[in-house]
Design a protein around this motif. Sequence first.
Motif, PDB file in Angstrom:
ATOM      1  N   PHE A   1       0.827  -1.204   0.000  1.00  0.00           N
ATOM      2  CA  PHE A   1       0.000   0.000   0.000  1.00  0.00           C
ATOM      3  C   PHE A   1       0.864   1.258   0.000  1.00  0.00           C
ATOM      4  O   PHE A   1       0.672   2.165  -0.823  1.00  0.00           O
ATOM      5  CB  PHE A   1      -0.918  -0.007   1.226  1.00  0.00           C
ATOM      6  N   PHE A   2       1.843   1.324   0.895  1.00  0.00           N
ATOM      7  CA  PHE A   2       2.671   2.521   0.993  1.00  0.00           C
ATOM      8  C   PHE A   2       3.642   2.647  -0.179  1.00  0.00           C
ATOM      9  O   PHE A   2       3.954   3.758  -0.621  1.00  0.00           O
ATOM     10  CB  PHE A   2       3.418   2.545   2.324  1.00  0.00           C
TER      11      PHE A   2
ATOM     12  N   ARG B   1      -8.788   3.163  12.916  1.00  0.00           N
ATOM     13  CA  ARG B   1      -7.354   3.205  13.234  1.00  0.00           C
ATOM     14  C   ARG B   1      -6.512   3.054  11.969  1.00  0.00           C
ATOM     15  O   ARG B   1      -5.455   3.675  11.836  1.00  0.00           O
ATOM     16  CB  ARG B   1      -7.005   2.111  14.251  1.00  0.00           C
ATOM     17  N   MET B   2      -6.986   2.227  11.040  1.00  0.00           N
ATOM     18  CA  MET B   2      -6.271   2.055   9.771  1.00  0.00           C
ATOM     19  C   MET B   2      -6.211   3.363   8.995  1.00  0.00           C
ATOM     20  O   MET B   2      -5.167   3.730   8.443  1.00  0.00           O
ATOM     21  CB  MET B   2      -6.962   0.980   8.925  1.00  0.00           C
ATOM     22  N   ILE B   3      -7.339   4.063   8.961  1.00  0.00           N
ATOM     23  CA  ILE B   3      -7.400   5.345   8.251  1.00  0.00           C
ATOM     24  C   ILE B   3      -6.435   6.347   8.883  1.00  0.00           C
ATOM     25  O   ILE B   3      -5.645   7.006   8.196  1.00  0.00           O
ATOM     26  CB  ILE B   3      -8.837   5.915   8.273  1.00  0.00           C
TER      27      ILE B   3
ATOM     28  N   PHE C   1      -3.130   7.955   7.046  1.00  0.00           N
ATOM     29  CA  PHE C   1      -2.954   9.399   6.883  1.00  0.00           C
ATOM     30  C   PHE C   1      -1.676   9.874   7.566  1.00  0.00           C
ATOM     31  O   PHE C   1      -0.925  10.686   7.013  1.00  0.00           O
ATOM     32  CB  PHE C   1      -4.168  10.154   7.441  1.00  0.00           C
ATOM     33  N   GLY C   2      -1.422   9.377   8.765  1.00  0.00           N
ATOM     34  CA  GLY C   2      -0.224   9.787   9.490  1.00  0.00           C
ATOM     35  C   GLY C   2       1.042   9.470   8.723  1.00  0.00           C
ATOM     36  O   GLY C   2       1.951  10.306   8.614  1.00  0.00           O
TER      37      GLY C   2
ATOM     38  N   PHE D   1       5.080  12.840   3.043  1.00  0.00           N
ATOM     39  CA  PHE D   1       4.926  14.058   2.245  1.00  0.00           C
ATOM     40  C   PHE D   1       5.831  15.166   2.780  1.00  0.00           C
ATOM     41  O   PHE D   1       6.524  15.843   2.008  1.00  0.00           O
ATOM     42  CB  PHE D   1       3.472  14.542   2.257  1.00  0.00           C
ATOM     43  N   VAL D   2       5.821  15.378   4.092  1.00  0.00           N
ATOM     44  CA  VAL D   2       6.638  16.439   4.695  1.00  0.00           C
ATOM     45  C   VAL D   2       8.117  16.212   4.396  1.00  0.00           C
ATOM     46  O   VAL D   2       8.851  17.154   4.068  1.00  0.00           O
ATOM     47  CB  VAL D   2       6.398  16.514   6.218  1.00  0.00           C
ATOM     48  N   LYS D   3       8.549  14.962   4.482  1.00  0.00           N
ATOM     49  CA  LYS D   3       9.954  14.635   4.201  1.00  0.00           C
ATOM     50  C   LYS D   3      10.314  14.964   2.756  1.00  0.00           C
ATOM     51  O   LYS D   3      11.331  15.624   2.489  1.00  0.00           O
ATOM     52  CB  LYS D   3      10.204  13.151   4.479  1.00  0.00           C
TER      53      LYS D   3
END
Length: 275
Positions: free
Chosen positions: A68-69, A129-131, A135-136, A142-144
């Motif tokens: 997924f990631f 919790r999965m969502i 997102f986290g 994204f920030v990185k």
Amino acid sequence: MHRNPAVHQFLLERAWDLTEEWYASLDQSKVTGIYASTDPVAIQKLKQQNFAFHEHLCEVFIKKEQEFFEDFNDWIIQIAKDSGHLDTPNYIILGEFLNVQEQYLNYIDEFVQRNEGIYSHEEANRWTRMIIKAFGNVMKRFVKENHKFSQIQLRSQQEVIRELSTPVIALQNQKGLLPIIGSVDTERAKHLLEQAISQCVEKQINHLFIDLSGVAIVDTMVALQIFHLIDALKLVGVKTTLSGIRPEVAMTSIQLGLSFNDLDIAGNLMQALKQ
């Protein structure tokens, strides 16, 4: 991850609705950057980017976590280096991530209500919790990436500024002018040395007029760099003439033990150009 094709299908079918609802919820009095654009093309691009996000995000319910990631990574990099997002403050972007996360949590509630009695509260909590976890992780990645591309953009802009601040202006008869204006620190002095030599060679200049009338303060390292520049230009066959040396600059150079005896010096640029 706890996979559930039914949840995936439910969210995927509503992906464009999620996008339209999200865009309609933007508070134009608070958002800036890409979210505040009134350009129809930019707005459509933003919506397409948001829609692509939903296509990826809902796959959290059908793919293994690593897969997924990995599949999400291309979207993250694309958005992180997007010029519109680079020009938008991170806190604004992260705020919109959280707004979209809230959309997903509401849609999960709706899915459970539509299927009352089929899924337990434990399953619903697990999906929530999965969502939140998805997102986290996406936000951190994204920030990185955004920071990395912001630094690349910053260095590129600094390079352009440095090049614009070191203009060797070609004159007639293979002569050139280098007006040095503003404060000159060690870093800029080093850049002057590099750029002036390369531009003189590129423009086939054999006599360079260096005007210092716009320089008020010169420290030890900067004065040395200017003398290094003159010596380096001499090595590539470029004669130099200094003009516009202010008294305080002259005093600094003398205190450093730098000699002007072998230099061609004029009181001001006009006098230098008449030579």
